[in-house]
Write an enzyme that holds these catalytic residues in place. Structure first.
Site, PDB file in Angstrom:
ATOM      1  CD  GLU A  23      -1.507  -2.420   1.733  1.00  0.00           C
ATOM      2  OE1 GLU A  23      -2.301  -3.379   1.750  1.00  0.00           O
ATOM      3  OE2 GLU A  23      -0.331  -2.490   2.172  1.00  0.00           O
TER       4      GLU A  23
ATOM      5  CG  PHE B 167      -4.477  -2.108   4.599  1.00  0.00           C
ATOM      6  CD1 PHE B 167      -4.052  -2.475   5.870  1.00  0.00           C
ATOM      7  CD2 PHE B 167      -5.230  -3.021   3.870  1.00  0.00           C
ATOM      8  CE1 PHE B 167      -4.363  -3.729   6.394  1.00  0.00           C
ATOM      9  CE2 PHE B 167      -5.542  -4.264   4.387  1.00  0.00           C
ATOM     10  CZ  PHE B 167      -5.122  -4.625   5.653  1.00  0.00           C
TER      11      PHE B 167
ATOM     12  NE  ARG C 126     -17.381  -7.651   4.741  1.00  0.00           N
ATOM     13  CZ  ARG C 126     -16.942  -8.613   5.539  1.00  0.00           C
ATOM     14  NH1 ARG C 126     -16.358  -8.304   6.681  1.00  0.00           N
ATOM     15  NH2 ARG C 126     -17.090  -9.877   5.221  1.00  0.00           N
TER      16      ARG C 126
END
Length: 312
Positions: A58, A83, A167
């Site tokens: 990342e 991340f 999500r």
């Protein structure tokens, strides 16, 4: 009333990128081995030559995105919020923020609603981190319609942007002809005179539901959706605070450094008002079903209703 449509804003992110990609050849999407989860795989399928999988690296991805932006293209660097904001903070700050490069960061899987992935992946600190970077625009859409509009607005905005997606599928609440997305401008979803409820992201729909329950008790709550945390719509916040005299801020983020802190900073300086912050109370999350965690950490409609009702 028909069934409420629910869509995860990470899905909205992937779909919005595809639509933008059809008309903007300068749009490039980067991912860190998570294209299926961040939903950038839909863009990869449509435009494979403009999708770069950087692998589980990342920090390197942010550097690549900075380099691509320096050539005049518009990169969207995509990975989980933990991340993007956590692991790669130094690269975002120094390689993107400091030179003010036109990089868009698509951060998915934010907050406790990541569920069973557990505390290590439930990023409740990202807004606080990104707010501290000078010139960084921070956007937290509340539903599918707003998320798509936010991606388009971020593309059109010159400068670094952090977009936060979830999500968990959430209700579509902005499906009306009058809806308009404008960076830095909040949206009044419900007029009220007794208390102001300001929210962003996942809890917005729950705040609307809580407001209906409060109305049945004779409490007239104003509900404001603040999709842009930075820059904050201070004029709207102050105007509503002056009208109601009490402000409750609800967010799927730590109560330290996020929307609540931004609103309280504004109010303490320009319009001292009694305020209550509802969010993650300086604790880590835990593994469990997303909806159960939302309820346990007090972000469901019933919990919001009870907290606002008790707020004097």
């Amino acid at each position: 009333m028909g069934d409420v449509v629910k869509i995860a804003t990470r899905d909205s992110y992937g779909n919005a990128l595809v639509e933008l990609g059809k008309t903007h050849d300068d749009l490039v999407v980067l991912d860190a081995d998570l294209a299926a989860a961040t939903k950038t795989g839909t863009f990869k399928k449509e435009f494979p030559e403009r999708h770069i999988d950087c692998g589980i690296a990342e920090c390197n991805m942010m550097g690549i995105a900075a380099g691509i932006a320096a050539t005049g293209k518009v990169p969207f660097a995509s990975t989980f919020a933990m991340f993007a904001a956590g692991r790669a903070f130094e690269q975002v700050r120094n390689s993107i923020g400091y030179p003010q490069l036109n990089v868009k960061i698509g951060a998915t899987h934010a907050g406790i609603s990541v569920g069973e992935d557990g505390a290590t992946h439930q990023c409740n600190e990202d807004i606080a981190l990104m707010r501290t970077i000078p010139g960084m625009t921070v956007i937290v859409p509340s539903d599918d319609i707003e998320a798509k509009a936010a991606v388009k607005a971020a593309y059109e905005h010159q400068g670094p942007c952090y977009l936060r997606f979830g999500r968990l599928a959430v209700p579509v609440i902005n499906d009306n002809p009058s809806y308009k997305f404008e960076l830095g401008k909040g949206v009044v979803l419900r007029e009220g005179k007794d208390v102001t409820i300001i929210a962003s992201g996942l809890p917005v729909s729950n705040c609307l539901e809580a407001a209906e329950k409060l109305a049945a008790d004779g409490v007239d709550a104003e509900v404001i959706n603040i999709h842009t945390i930075k820059p904050l719509d201070e004029d709207l916040v102050i105007a509503s605070a002056k009208k109601t005299g009490k402000v409750v801020i609800v967010e799927e983020h730590s109560v330290i450094g996020g929307l609540g802190s931004a609103v309280c900073d504004c109010l303490s300086e320009k319009c001292p008002t009694k305020a209550l912050k509802i969010g993650i109370n300086d604790v880590f999350g835990e593994s469990g079903p997303a909806l159960e965690l939302v309820a346990k950490y007090g972000l469901d409609a019933e919990s919001i209703y009870n907290r606002v009702k008790e707020f004097k």
